[in-house]
Design a protein around this motif. Sequence first.
Motif, PDB file in Angstrom:
ATOM      1  N   ARG A   1       0.228  38.044  23.788  1.00 61.53           N
ATOM      2  CA  ARG A   1      -0.365  39.521  22.961  1.00 61.53           C
ATOM      3  C   ARG A   1      -1.950  39.333  23.109  1.00 61.53           C
ATOM      4  NH1 ARG A   1      -2.528  40.066  17.921  1.00 61.53           N
ATOM      5  NH2 ARG A   1      -2.211  38.021  17.380  1.00 61.53           N
ATOM      6  N   VAL A   2      -2.407  40.488  23.344  1.00 61.94           N
ATOM      7  CA  VAL A   2      -4.007  40.261  23.324  1.00 61.94           C
ATOM      8  C   VAL A   2      -4.388  40.421  22.019  1.00 61.94           C
ATOM      9  CG1 VAL A   2      -5.921  41.732  24.141  1.00 61.94           C
ATOM     10  CG2 VAL A   2      -3.976  41.426  25.827  1.00 61.94           C
TER      11      VAL A   2
ATOM     12  N   GLU B   1       0.795  42.947  33.920  1.00 64.13           N
ATOM     13  CA  GLU B   1       1.466  44.328  33.461  1.00 64.13           C
ATOM     14  C   GLU B   1       1.452  44.568  32.228  1.00 64.13           C
ATOM     15  OE1 GLU B   1       5.968  45.977  33.395  1.00 64.13           O
ATOM     16  OE2 GLU B   1       5.489  43.845  34.010  1.00 64.13           O
ATOM     17  N   PRO B   2       0.768  45.456  31.748  1.00 65.48           N
ATOM     18  CA  PRO B   2       0.706  45.818  30.224  1.00 65.48           C
ATOM     19  C   PRO B   2       2.180  46.164  29.977  1.00 65.48           C
ATOM     20  CG  PRO B   2      -1.153  46.881  31.391  1.00 65.48           C
ATOM     21  CD  PRO B   2      -0.305  46.285  32.614  1.00 65.48           C
ATOM     22  N   LEU B   3       2.739  45.676  28.773  1.00 59.78           N
ATOM     23  CA  LEU B   3       3.973  46.093  28.397  1.00 59.78           C
ATOM     24  C   LEU B   3       4.175  47.115  27.519  1.00 59.78           C
ATOM     25  CD1 LEU B   3       5.302  42.355  27.905  1.00 59.78           C
ATOM     26  CD2 LEU B   3       5.569  43.885  29.899  1.00 59.78           C
ATOM     27  N   PRO B   4       5.256  47.816  27.423  1.00 51.12           N
ATOM     28  CA  PRO B   4       5.256  48.991  26.467  1.00 51.12           C
ATOM     29  C   PRO B   4       5.064  48.758  25.109  1.00 51.12           C
ATOM     30  CG  PRO B   4       7.337  48.738  28.019  1.00 51.12           C
ATOM     31  CD  PRO B   4       6.570  47.590  28.019  1.00 51.12           C
ATOM     32  N   GLY B   5       4.522  49.742  24.321  1.00 49.30           N
ATOM     33  CA  GLY B   5       4.044  49.662  23.071  1.00 49.30           C
ATOM     34  C   GLY B   5       2.567  49.224  22.954  1.00 49.30           C
TER      35      GLY B   5
ATOM     36  N   TRP C   1      -6.112  47.078  25.736  1.00 51.50           N
ATOM     37  CA  TRP C   1      -5.060  46.174  25.607  1.00 51.50           C
ATOM     38  C   TRP C   1      -5.026  45.646  24.228  1.00 51.50           C
ATOM     39  CZ3 TRP C   1      -5.939  43.271  30.620  1.00 51.50           C
ATOM     40  CH2 TRP C   1      -5.892  44.258  31.820  1.00 51.50           C
ATOM     41  N   VAL C   2      -6.155  45.303  23.655  1.00 51.96           N
ATOM     42  CA  VAL C   2      -6.275  44.723  22.301  1.00 51.96           C
ATOM     43  C   VAL C   2      -4.972  45.188  21.372  1.00 51.96           C
ATOM     44  CG1 VAL C   2      -7.466  44.381  20.153  1.00 51.96           C
ATOM     45  CG2 VAL C   2      -8.509  44.089  22.448  1.00 51.96           C
ATOM     46  N   GLY C   3      -4.433  44.377  20.805  1.00 52.41           N
ATOM     47  CA  GLY C   3      -3.088  44.766  19.936  1.00 52.41           C
ATOM     48  C   GLY C   3      -1.793  44.857  20.692  1.00 52.41           C
ATOM     49  N   SER C   4      -1.927  45.050  21.982  1.00 49.51           N
ATOM     50  CA  SER C   4      -0.760  45.087  22.908  1.00 49.51           C
ATOM     51  C   SER C   4      -0.238  43.656  23.497  1.00 49.51           C
ATOM     52  CB  SER C   4      -1.145  46.010  24.105  1.00 49.51           C
ATOM     53  OG  SER C   4      -1.443  47.363  23.407  1.00 49.51           O
ATOM     54  N   GLU C   5       0.836  43.803  24.248  1.00 53.09           N
ATOM     55  CA  GLU C   5       1.399  42.616  24.705  1.00 53.09           C
ATOM     56  C   GLU C   5       1.261  43.047  26.382  1.00 53.09           C
ATOM     57  OE1 GLU C   5       5.435  41.593  23.956  1.00 53.09           O
ATOM     58  OE2 GLU C   5       4.891  41.280  21.616  1.00 53.09           O
ATOM     59  N   ILE C   6       1.060  41.771  27.093  1.00 51.22           N
ATOM     60  CA  ILE C   6       1.089  41.936  28.680  1.00 51.22           C
ATOM     61  C   ILE C   6       1.935  40.940  29.093  1.00 51.22           C
ATOM     62  CG2 ILE C   6      -1.408  42.916  28.510  1.00 51.22           C
ATOM     63  CD1 ILE C   6      -2.151  40.086  28.889  1.00 51.22           C
TER      64      ILE C   6
END
Length: 257
Positions: A194-195, A250-254, A181-186
């Motif tokens: 943002r992780v 929930e991991p978010l898109p992108g 998830w690093v670099g992604s939003e959750i």
Amino acid sequence: MPILVSGLYRYPVKGLTAESLTCVKLSPGRGFPHDRRFAIAHGTTQYDQTEPRWQPKTAFLQLMSNSRLATLTADFEADSGTLTLARDGRTVARGQVTTPIGRTIIDQFLRAYLAQDARGQPRLVEAPETGLADVSHPRVSIIGEASVEDLARVVGRPVEKLRFRANVYLTGSTAWEELSWVGSEIRLGSARMRVAKPIARCAATTVNPATAERDLAIPRDLERGFGHVHMGVYAEVLAPGTVSLGDALEPLPGGPA
């Protein structure tokens, strides 16, 4: 399988034991309220309490060097400003640390109990807004319990999850999934984050949180088993929200480019 919050913890005093929570309200640019709000500074540490600022962990007593900290439990009542320290279930010091008298009570105990650990006379210091965690920017630390279980497979014995002193523990994720998830939003509960980066583990994790003994070589076993020393991730709060036990992540898109 949903990814759910299985544990919420804050550590009011850096290096001391955790307080278990059932829910927490998060704000943008902040970590858990009152997490690492206090730290035990060495007598040689220059710290201006009138202008609290983050300092590196070497300025304070820490589990990496001072395993005796794990013998103390801390309970902080935010409304009254009262900090209670206990050992083996018995209160050893209690003071309203938002007042000079209360702070002195706590400091007197720390100076006696930690005299052989500290450089100079140790004292309690605080940073109410930013906290005194190992990283300079307020973050929320998150670990999937499956990652801890996978590490236990390599170690060959159970590994207590509280060795890693995270704010949020999860069930339902696969081992090491949080690193992806690093670099992604959750979305965690109703908060958006943002992780930011994985958490590199140091010798503090060698200390058993129940016995204060150094009984495992966690950084070595992480490197030996997985080729890295990471356990969990740091996340930055982007939008406010409440997180409770049983809430979903929930991991978010992108994601990372």
